[in-house]
Design a protein around this motif. Structure first.
Motif: not given
Length: 562
Positions: A141, A443-444, A144-145, A411, A459, A414, A228
């Motif tokens: 998380l 979620c991200c 990625n964020a 991603v 993030g 995840q 994303f």
């Protein structure tokens, strides 16, 4: 001249690691077997489980684990002086990262391509599996964020990098189709690199920017949403279609970048202006120990590597003996990038005098990607005579493409974690790839915009946790590998000693950060940091229980030998 000594020391050390130490670990400890049927063959589905040429797989693995971290960490850690940074990168690569990455890849392949979190159930126990996967999901998380923010910032500040970054995706899609039709790998590679660098040159004349405001969001926030959406689509495509060729091209692009940077050192022979040990640190600066060992993660040892190795790379492993080439050589690639980053931000190309260097590195956190791009571009200009503007574009594109491939893989990883939760907890909806991908991206984005508002930078709020959390994850991965070796009756000290060292440094760094967050009244980070520390202790206790049972001869209580 000091720069050449640093480079030679690193090259000799890493060559010894590759030809001597990695061969010993591969043949005597992991005992890699060509006759073992890897998950890529046993579970081949043409999408995630695909037997892959080891050179192509190395490209995927290397660029997925690299990201911007082996640049950011060393460029910041030089603050304490170049000697500690260089030593940790060299010895961390040889004795820690290479063994960690090989071990994670081997362990996952021996457990049908399961992630480290999922396979920990059969190695340690059910409770450790749930705890382990919490840490893994949290790290993914964060990565990625934050990498979405890093790329978006780069697109806004370096619009010249936008065109080549998206061109690389188009080139990868074409190469993926041609490879599927058995076209030669080397000619395609050469053509791909030529097209990529032609797009870098063209990008200098075709800057691309989004409107400052669109759909009620700033340009950076819109880039985050676009990235994303792309990552969600990319993570659902078969690995041969985009992930493998894109990562392979990026791997080759990095080799070109490393050639330019290392070659520039030998041609220009720059002096080092940074101090060997910095005695002029700010009053509120944290101590070198343990913070150095969590500031430089990728480039020395990193838990994120274990996620990639056991998440995507193990599912594409053609032969078990490819573990050494993909895992250890991937770690050496990262170490090489970290080493040249230290040189780029420590020499006269970056700062003409010690006073100028101290002016830039006035506090911990200074430098980072900007220092690498400016210092590296100046170094290439001195060594090769290329224009600094063009060199800056080359390095900016390199950073963006690395961060992008890490985000692609992140991603996808995840999604794997969510699908594994679906298997574990019998939730059929979570097993669906589209549903799992949607939840991963949601979620991200929730973190990005929920915590960061319309800027999309949420993030960054939990990013300070990454260093200690990532290294705790590395120690947990080494722990799983160690328990697996003990169960198989093999020596475990080559993974246990690195595990103990990394765990001690990461745990104390986590405690230091916990106090820092509490005094700053940042209770979200206090909570998350405490969760990670408690989870790591519980997993360690579970593992110690398993080892105690094995030593007492109660093998039946912990499962059969592998």
């Amino acid at each position: 001249m000091q720069s050449i000594a640093i480079v030679l020391l690193g090259i000799v050390g890493m060559l010894l690691g590759w030809f001597v130490y990695s061969k010993f670990i591969a043949t005597k400890i992991f005992k890699l077997d060509d006759n073992f049927t890897t998950p890529a063959h046993e579970l081949q589905d043409g999408k995630d489980f695909v037997p892959t040429n080891k050179v192509v797989l190395w490209g995927h693995h290397f660029t997925s684990v690299a990201g911007a971290a082996p640049i950011v960490g060393p460029a910041i850690a030089v603050y304490w002086g170049w000697v500690p940074a260089v030593l940790w990168v060299i010895f961390g690569t040889i004795l820690f990262a290479g063994v960690h990455d090989m071990g994670a890849l081997w362990a996952s392949a021996r457990h049908k391509g399961k992630s480290m979190g999922a396979l920990s159930e059969s190695v340690i126990g059910k409770r450790s599996r749930s705890l382990f996967m919490i840490v893994i999901f949290l790290v993914l998380l964060m990565v990625n964020a934050v990498f979405g923010v890093v790329i978006a910032n780069s697109f806004v500040s370096q619009p010249n990098a936008v065109f080549p970054a998206w061109t690389a995706i188009a080139v990868a899609l074409v190469i993926g189709q041609l490879l599927k039709r058995n076209f030669g790998l080397i000619p395609l590679c050469l053509v791909g690199i030529v097209v990529l660098y032609a797009s870098v040159y063209a990008g200098s004349y075709i800057p691309i920017s989004l409107p400052e405001t669109m759909f009620g969001l700033a340009d950076k926030a819109n880039w985050i949403v676009i990235l994303f959406i792309y990552a969600a689509i990319a993570s659902l495509l078969p690995v041969w279609m985009l992930l493998q060729p894109r990562d392979f091209i990026n791997g080759m692009q990095l080799l070109v970048g490393l050639f330019l940077l290392y070659g520039a050192v030998f041609f220009a022979m720059p002096d080092i202006t940074a101090p060997a040990f910095n005695t002029q640190t700010a009053m509120d600066s944290p101590s070198l120990i343990p913070l150095l060992f969590v500031t430089i993660a990728c480039g020395a040892v990193s838990g994120f590597h274990g996620i990639v190795a056991s998440g995507t790379s193990s599912k594409q492993l053609d032969k078990e003996t490819d573990v050494r080439f993909v895992g250890y050589l991937g770690a050496i690639g990262e170490g090489s990038l970290a080493l040249i980053t230290i040189v780029a931000v420590s020499g006269v190309a970056f700062a003409a005098s010690p006073e100028e260097w101290h002016e830039v590195y006035s506090h911990l956190g200074a430098g980072s990607v900007g220092a690498f791009i400016s210092g590296g571009a100046a170094l290439i200009h001195q060594g090769w005579g290329l224009q600094e503007a063009f060199s800056s574009t080359i390095l900016a594109v390199m950073v963006v493409l690395f961060a992008g491939t890490t985000m692609d893989s992140g991603v996808r990883l995840q999604r794997y974690i969510i699908q594994e939760w679906g298997d574990i907890y019998k939730l059929s909806a979570l097993k669906n790839g589209v549903v799992a991908t949607f939840l991963a991206v949601a979620c991200c984005l929730l973190l990005a915009f929920g915590a960061g508002g319309s800027s999309g930078g949420g993030g960054m709020i939990i990013w300070p946790l990454f260093g200690s959390t990532n290294q705790i994850l590395a120690s947990l991965t080494l722990l799983v590998i160690s328990v697996m070796l003990i169960k198989m009756g093999r020596p475990a000290r080559y993974t246990l000693i690195p595990m103990v060292f990394v765990l001690v440094m990461a745990f104390f760094a986590g405690l230091i950060k916990l106090k820092e967050y509490y005094l700053a009244e940042n209770y979200l980070l206090v909570f998350l940091d405490a969760v990670v520390l408690v989870v790591s202790v519980l997993v360690m206790l579970e593992a110690w229980s398993v080892v105690a049972k094995l030593r007492s001869g109660h093998q039946d209580e912990v499962g059969e030998k592998e």
